[in-house]
Design an enzyme around this catalytic site. Structure first.
Site, PDB file in Angstrom:
ATOM      1  N   HIS A  29       0.949  -1.282  -0.163  1.00  0.00           N
ATOM      2  CA  HIS A  29      -0.163  -0.030   0.002  1.00  0.00           C
ATOM      3  C   HIS A  29       0.787   1.365   0.084  1.00  0.00           C
ATOM      4  O   HIS A  29       1.906   1.148   0.641  1.00  0.00           O
ATOM      5  CB  HIS A  29      -0.740  -0.057   1.255  1.00  0.00           C
ATOM      6  N   GLU A  55      -7.929  -5.258  -0.118  1.00  0.00           N
ATOM      7  CA  GLU A  55      -8.511  -5.881  -1.166  1.00  0.00           C
ATOM      8  C   GLU A  55      -8.658  -7.524  -1.112  1.00  0.00           C
ATOM      9  O   GLU A  55      -9.195  -8.087  -1.615  1.00  0.00           O
ATOM     10  CB  GLU A  55      -7.930  -5.497  -2.519  1.00  0.00           C
TER      11      GLU A  55
HETATM   12  C1  LIG Z   1      -0.793  -0.583  -4.187  1.00  0.00           C
HETATM   13  C2  LIG Z   1       0.818  -0.215  -4.624  1.00  0.00           C
HETATM   14  C3  LIG Z   1       0.212   0.264  -6.167  1.00  0.00           C
HETATM   15  C4  LIG Z   1       1.307   0.862  -3.938  1.00  0.00           C
HETATM   16  O1  LIG Z   1       2.601   0.845  -4.692  1.00  0.00           O
HETATM   17  P1  LIG Z   1       3.634   1.919  -4.405  1.00  0.00           P
HETATM   18  O2  LIG Z   1       3.529   2.793  -3.016  1.00  0.00           O
HETATM   19  O3  LIG Z   1       4.002   2.693  -5.627  1.00  0.00           O
HETATM   20  O4  LIG Z   1       4.932   0.877  -4.030  1.00  0.00           O
HETATM   21  P2  LIG Z   1       6.095   0.810  -4.905  1.00  0.00           P
HETATM   22  O5  LIG Z   1       5.733   0.532  -6.421  1.00  0.00           O
HETATM   23  O6  LIG Z   1       7.272   1.880  -4.711  1.00  0.00           O
HETATM   24  O7  LIG Z   1       6.761  -0.616  -4.477  1.00  0.00           O
HETATM   25  C5  LIG Z   1       7.800  -0.587  -3.471  1.00  0.00           C
HETATM   26  C6  LIG Z   1       8.493  -1.790  -3.804  1.00  0.00           C
HETATM   27  O8  LIG Z   1       7.725  -3.295  -3.288  1.00  0.00           O
HETATM   28  C7  LIG Z   1       7.274  -3.705  -4.429  1.00  0.00           C
HETATM   29  N1  LIG Z   1       6.098  -4.180  -4.189  1.00  0.00           N
HETATM   30  C8  LIG Z   1       4.789  -3.338  -3.841  1.00  0.00           C
HETATM   31  N2  LIG Z   1       3.628  -3.985  -3.881  1.00  0.00           N
HETATM   32  C9  LIG Z   1       4.185  -5.319  -4.435  1.00  0.00           C
HETATM   33  C10 LIG Z   1       3.135  -6.584  -4.352  1.00  0.00           C
HETATM   34  N3  LIG Z   1       1.849  -6.288  -4.181  1.00  0.00           N
HETATM   35  N4  LIG Z   1       3.793  -7.621  -4.650  1.00  0.00           N
HETATM   36  C11 LIG Z   1       5.258  -7.685  -4.791  1.00  0.00           C
HETATM   37  N5  LIG Z   1       6.153  -6.494  -4.857  1.00  0.00           N
HETATM   38  C12 LIG Z   1       5.261  -5.453  -4.432  1.00  0.00           C
HETATM   39  C13 LIG Z   1       7.665  -2.997  -5.459  1.00  0.00           C
HETATM   40  O9  LIG Z   1       7.952  -4.032  -6.627  1.00  0.00           O
HETATM   41  C14 LIG Z   1       8.948  -2.272  -5.155  1.00  0.00           C
HETATM   42  O10 LIG Z   1       9.838  -3.060  -5.008  1.00  0.00           O
HETATM   43  P3  LIG Z   1      11.455  -2.439  -5.626  1.00  0.00           P
HETATM   44  O11 LIG Z   1      11.817  -1.387  -4.496  1.00  0.00           O
HETATM   45  O12 LIG Z   1      12.303  -3.550  -5.863  1.00  0.00           O
HETATM   46  O13 LIG Z   1      11.264  -1.761  -7.030  1.00  0.00           O
HETATM   47  C15 LIG Z   1       1.472  -1.793  -4.786  1.00  0.00           C
HETATM   48  O14 LIG Z   1       1.826  -1.989  -3.425  1.00  0.00           O
HETATM   49  C16 LIG Z   1       0.730  -2.724  -5.392  1.00  0.00           C
HETATM   50  O15 LIG Z   1       0.739  -2.652  -6.861  1.00  0.00           O
HETATM   51  N6  LIG Z   1       0.196  -3.652  -5.024  1.00  0.00           N
HETATM   52  C17 LIG Z   1      -0.756  -4.609  -5.411  1.00  0.00           C
HETATM   53  C18 LIG Z   1      -2.278  -4.063  -6.169  1.00  0.00           C
HETATM   54  C19 LIG Z   1      -3.005  -3.983  -4.825  1.00  0.00           C
HETATM   55  O16 LIG Z   1      -3.055  -4.714  -4.115  1.00  0.00           O
HETATM   56  N7  LIG Z   1      -3.682  -2.883  -4.929  1.00  0.00           N
HETATM   57  C20 LIG Z   1      -4.627  -2.491  -3.814  1.00  0.00           C
HETATM   58  C21 LIG Z   1      -4.261  -1.403  -3.334  1.00  0.00           C
HETATM   59  S1  LIG Z   1      -5.410  -0.921  -1.840  1.00  0.00           S
END
Ligand SMILES: CC(C)(COP(=O)(O)OP(=O)(O)OC[C@H]1O[C@@H](n2cnc3c(N)ncnc32)[C@H](O)[C@@H]1OP(=O)(O)O)[C@@H](O)C(=O)NCCC(=O)NCCS
Length: 362
Positions: free
Chosen positions: A251, A306
């Site tokens: 998140h 979710e």
């Molecule tokens: C919610 C979300 C978009 C937040 O993204 P964010 O704040 O931009 O986080 P980041 O993209 O900066 O991720 C940081 C690191 O964690 C990893 N990461 C984040 N969420 C991840 C996940 N669900 N699975 C695997 N790795 C994940 C990223 O790959 C990144 O790794 P890196 O440092 O090696 O590049 C992200 O966690 C995600 O895509 N989750 C899955 C979708 C989901 O469940 N969405 C509902 C949200 S309520």
């Protein structure tokens, strides 16, 4: 000028609507813990809290419930339009089109218009759902609560009190969540002086994305793909090694347990604790958390709302294609609250970009 990708950590406004504390795992709606509201209040009472600033008394709640119930019918031209939209159009795009078609003229956002839209969202979803299945939507009733009526419209019979309570908890916990992407999209549009319907269609478009509201159906797809407890570890390893994300984890704000995930886990356990699917979900969660720590150490990735939303929605009998539309139903309450709040101290939201392209030769 410093570029902040994803506007992470940037505050664009003050709000009285909700506090999302990602370090402590707190979610507060106007002075009340969201997880307590989820077990003690109705969806209507929480919408009232968000829109009017305080929890309603008994009479106020009844009046508000009756007001919402009185506006469930769709205008004939909207029903006709729903019949004509291409069958392959996804339900979120249908909702966007239908919500924008409710606009009559250039109108400033008001609570009355918010009531009218919120009341109609379940009818829009159910109407399109039945059209696609070739089944008949039951006649609209006024005596059921917003949550009970939604299930009734979809399923053609009254749901059990346990199912209604579980869905109500989900709707309350997902009604509002600070400056998330869809709320921001809605506020940007509202800040231009545009109408409520335009702001809501922008918000719906943002919610549709798999990184935002599209995740619960992907969670169910993930559990289907995993198939069994034994397959959980190899499947998750393959996914993480391919650099892919696990839906329902991570998140932008919560760096600890998402309080909504915790609350929904309890709700779904109460409703379907014996179901093998729930058992699989618990095992996949446990394995995923362990492997996320192994593959992404220090990123503080926890279960998000979710993951167990999928479990609750499944347990109340909703098909996968209705998960994100149902999220739209609840979040419309938060979007409208933000759009109304934006109007009270509006300043057009207009950030900047840093140009990195070429300059003219001369
Ligand atoms: C919610 C979300 C978009 C937040 O993204 P964010 O704040 O931009 O986080 P980041 O993209 O900066 O991720 C940081 C690191 O964690 C990893 N990461 C984040 N969420 C991840 C996940 N669900 N699975 C695997 N790795 C994940 C990223 O790959 C990144 O790794 P890196 O440092 O090696 O590049 C992200 O966690 C995600 O895509 N989750 C899955 C979708 C989901 O469940 N969405 C509902 C949200 S309520």
């Amino acid at each position: 000028m410093k570029v902040v990708p994803g506007l992470e950590g940037i505050a664009v406004t003050e709000t009285e609507l909700s506090l999302v504390d990602g370090e402590k795992g707190h979610l507060v709606y106007r002075g009340h813990w969201a997880k307590e509201l989820a077990v003690s209040q109705t969806f209507e009472a929480v919408v009232y809290l968000l829109w009017y600033g305080h929890l309603p008394g008994k009479e106020e709640e009844q009046c508000f419930r009756d007001l919402l119930a009185s506006q469930r019918e769709l205008p004939v031209q909207v029903t006709e339009m729903l019949e004509r939209l291409p069958r392959k159009m996804d339900l979120m795009s249908v909702l966007q089109t239908a919500v924008s078609s409710l606009a009559t003229a250039e109108e400033t956002p008001t609570r009355e218009r918010a009531v009218s839209v919120l009341a109609k969202i379940p009818t829009l979803i159910a109407c399109r759902y039945h059209l696609l299945r070739g089944s008949r939507m039951p006649k609209i009733r006024r005596d059921l609560s917003h949550t009970a009526h939604y299930l009734y419209l979809l399923q053609g019979r009254e749901a059990s009190p346990a199912q209604i309570r579980a869905l109500e908890a989900y709707l309350i916990l997902t009604a509002e969540h600070g400056m998330n992407a869809s709320t921001f999209a809605g506020r940007v549009v509202a800040s231009t002086g545009s109408d409520l319907f335009s702001a809501l269609t922008a918000a719906i478009g943002a919610l549709k994305g798999p990184l935002h509201g599209g995740a619960p159906s992907e969670v169910e797809g993930m559990l289907e793909a995993v198939g069994s407890v034994e397959e959980a570890e190899p499947w998750i390893r393959r996914r993480l090694e391919a650099g892919e994300r696990l839906m329902g984890f991570g998140h932008r704000v919560y760096k600890t347990q998402d309080p909504r995930a915790e609350a929904l886990r309890k709700v779904s356990e109460g409703l379907s604790g014996e179901d093998p699917w729930f058992h699989l979900a618990v095992e996949v969660e446990r394995t995923a958390l362990r492997l996320l720590e192994e593959y992404k150490p220090g990123r503080r990735l926890h279960t998000n709302v979710e993951f167990y939303a999928a479990a609750v929605l499944r347990a109340v009998g909703l098909p996968k294609e209705l998960y994100t539309p149902t999220f739209t139903l609840s979040r419309t309450a938060g979007w409208c609250a933000h759009i109304l709040e934006q109007m009270t101290h509006n300043r057009i939201i207009r950030p900047q970009s840093v140009y990195t392209g070429a300059m003219p030769c001369d």
